[in-house]
Structure formats: structure tokens, C-alpha cells
Design a protein around this motif. Structure first.
Motif, PDB file in Angstrom:
ATOM      1  N   PRO A  27       0.790  -1.235   0.000  1.00 27.97           N
ATOM      2  CA  PRO A  27       0.000   0.000   0.000  1.00 27.97           C
ATOM      3  C   PRO A  27       0.821   1.282   0.000  1.00 27.97           C
ATOM      4  N   THR A  28       2.117   1.206   0.260  1.00 27.69           N
ATOM      5  CA  THR A  28       2.944   2.419   0.283  1.00 27.69           C
ATOM      6  C   THR A  28       3.476   2.799  -1.095  1.00 27.69           C
ATOM      7  N   ALA A  29       3.058   2.104  -2.140  1.00 27.31           N
ATOM      8  CA  ALA A  29       3.535   2.395  -3.494  1.00 27.31           C
ATOM      9  C   ALA A  29       3.200   3.831  -3.887  1.00 27.31           C
ATOM     10  N   THR A  30       4.095   4.436  -4.655  1.00 28.76           N
ATOM     11  CA  THR A  30       3.865   5.793  -5.152  1.00 28.76           C
ATOM     12  C   THR A  30       2.735   5.777  -6.193  1.00 28.76           C
ATOM     13  N   ASN A  31       2.218   6.946  -6.511  1.00 28.34           N
ATOM     14  CA  ASN A  31       1.150   7.037  -7.515  1.00 28.34           C
ATOM     15  C   ASN A  31       1.594   6.487  -8.859  1.00 28.34           C
ATOM     16  N   GLU A  32       2.851   6.731  -9.234  1.00 24.27           N
ATOM     17  CA  GLU A  32       3.369   6.224 -10.509  1.00 24.27           C
ATOM     18  C   GLU A  32       3.379   4.697 -10.517  1.00 24.27           C
ATOM     19  N   LEU A  33       3.803   4.098  -9.410  1.00 33.16           N
ATOM     20  CA  LEU A  33       3.828   2.638  -9.313  1.00 33.16           C
ATOM     21  C   LEU A  33       2.427   2.050  -9.264  1.00 33.16           C
ATOM     22  N   ARG A  34       1.493   2.770  -8.651  1.00 33.68           N
ATOM     23  CA  ARG A  34       0.111   2.286  -8.562  1.00 33.68           C
ATOM     24  C   ARG A  34      -0.510   2.118  -9.951  1.00 33.68           C
ATOM     25  N   GLU A  35      -0.088   2.922 -10.901  1.00 30.08           N
ATOM     26  CA  GLU A  35      -0.612   2.850 -12.272  1.00 30.08           C
ATOM     27  C   GLU A  35      -0.355   1.483 -12.901  1.00 30.08           C
ATOM     28  N   ILE A  36       0.810   0.897 -12.584  1.00 30.47           N
ATOM     29  CA  ILE A  36       1.243  -0.339 -13.254  1.00 30.47           C
ATOM     30  C   ILE A  36       1.215  -1.561 -12.340  1.00 30.47           C
ATOM     31  N   SER A  37       0.752  -1.377 -11.111  1.00 29.04           N
ATOM     32  CA  SER A  37       0.872  -2.444 -10.112  1.00 29.04           C
ATOM     33  C   SER A  37      -0.466  -2.945  -9.599  1.00 29.04           C
ATOM     34  N   VAL A  38      -0.405  -4.166  -9.067  1.00 27.59           N
ATOM     35  CA  VAL A  38      -1.485  -4.732  -8.275  1.00 27.59           C
ATOM     36  C   VAL A  38      -1.106  -4.443  -6.827  1.00 27.59           C
ATOM     37  N   ILE A  39      -1.913  -3.634  -6.157  1.00 26.68           N
ATOM     38  CA  ILE A  39      -1.617  -3.259  -4.776  1.00 26.68           C
ATOM     39  C   ILE A  39      -2.270  -4.287  -3.853  1.00 26.68           C
ATOM     40  N   HIS A  40      -1.449  -4.818  -2.948  1.00 26.62           N
ATOM     41  CA  HIS A  40      -1.955  -5.843  -2.036  1.00 26.62           C
ATOM     42  C   HIS A  40      -1.514  -5.516  -0.623  1.00 26.62           C
ATOM     43  N   GLU A  41      -2.242  -6.064   0.322  1.00 26.16           N
ATOM     44  CA  GLU A  41      -1.960  -5.832   1.731  1.00 26.16           C
ATOM     45  C   GLU A  41      -1.681  -7.175   2.394  1.00 26.16           C
ATOM     46  N   LEU A  42      -0.491  -7.299   2.934  1.00 25.37           N
ATOM     47  CA  LEU A  42      -0.096  -8.541   3.600  1.00 25.37           C
ATOM     48  C   LEU A  42      -0.849  -8.688   4.917  1.00 25.37           C
ATOM     49  N   GLU A  43      -1.369  -9.880   5.163  1.00 25.36           N
ATOM     50  CA  GLU A  43      -2.074 -10.149   6.417  1.00 25.36           C
ATOM     51  C   GLU A  43      -1.112 -10.581   7.511  1.00 25.36           C
ATOM     52  N   GLU A  44       0.075 -11.008   7.100  1.00 20.61           N
ATOM     53  CA  GLU A  44       1.107 -11.386   8.063  1.00 20.61           C
ATOM     54  C   GLU A  44       2.456 -11.090   7.416  1.00 20.61           C
ATOM     55  N   LEU A  45       3.440 -10.813   8.226  1.00 17.85           N
ATOM     56  CA  LEU A  45       4.755 -10.494   7.702  1.00 17.85           C
ATOM     57  C   LEU A  45       5.424 -11.746   7.155  1.00 17.85           C
ATOM     58  N   PRO A  46       5.762 -11.722   5.876  1.00 20.07           N
ATOM     59  CA  PRO A  46       6.408 -12.905   5.300  1.00 20.07           C
ATOM     60  C   PRO A  46       7.831 -13.064   5.812  1.00 20.07           C
TER      61      PRO A  46
END
Length: 116
Positions: A27-46
Motif C-alpha cells: 500500500p505504500t507504493a507511489t502514484n506512478e507505481l500504482r498505475e502499473i501495479s497490483v496493490i496488495h496488503e499482507l495479512e502477516e509479515l512474510p
């Protein structure tokens, strides 16, 4: 196994279907990265969740992890970032990427889960 949830799909993501690449970012991706990315939220730290031979599931689609770049786990843990190639390449896997099979671009939807 690490689980995350897709919360946003950038408008340019479908343009990568021909190249068979999906770029995941936290979720911390910049606006430019959000254009080309699938934004996901981890439920647990990998913690080294991505290993060659393991499964990757996106929604109902299951893949086998064939190659893991040297920085893939670190990038996932720190930024939620990883590039997923749904094709085998002639070149060495990039440090922050993984290669999976089968070579089928996934159907992506907000709310889908991703399991590493």
C-alpha cells in the motif's frame, strides 16, 4: 504460507498481459507505481515465504514457483513488492522477480487473495 489481499489494480496492469508480468506492491507504493501495479496488503509479515518449488495462488489460480530472484523475499518483506513472470525466460531471473508456471496470465480482481 503468507497471505495477502488485492486492494487495488492499476489501470495499466492489463497492458502487461501480453508480456505475462504482474507487479505486486504494498500500500505504500507511489502514484506512478500504482498505475502499473497490483496493490496488495499482507495479512502477516512474510519470512522467506517465496521458495523454488512452492505454490503461488492468486484467487483460484495455482502456480508453481520455478525461479526466485536473489532480492525477491527481501523486497516482499520490506515493500510488499515482487514482479511475477508467468513465462520462462531466456535470461536470468531479475533480483526482485520470480518465475512461475503454468505460463498463464491470471485473472485479477480486488478482494482476491494471494498465497505465497
Amino acid at each position: 504460507m503468507t497471505k495477502s489481499k488485492i486492494i487495488e489494480i492499476g489501470p495499466l496492469v492489463p497492458a502487461f498481459e501480453e508480456e505475462k508480468i504482474v507487479i505486486l506492491f504494498g500500500p505504500t507504493a507511489t502514484n506512478e507505481l500504482r498505475e502499473i501495479s497490483v496493490i496488495h496488503e499482507l495479512e502477516e509479515l512474510p519470512n522467506n515465504a517465496i521458495q523454488k518449488g512452492n505454490k503461488l495462488t492468486i484467487g483460484q489460480q495455482e502456480y508453481r514457483i520455478e525461479e526466485v530472484g536473489t532480492e525477491a523475499n527481501k523486497n516482499l518483506e520490506e515493500l510488499g513488492h515482487i514482479s511475477i513472470y508467468f513465462r520462462s525466460g531466456e535470461n536470468e531471473v531479475l533480483p526482485g522477480a520470480i518465475v512461475v508456471s503454468p505460463e498463464i496470465f491470471p485473472t485479477l480482481a480486488v478482494g482476491d487473495t494471494v498465497h505465497f
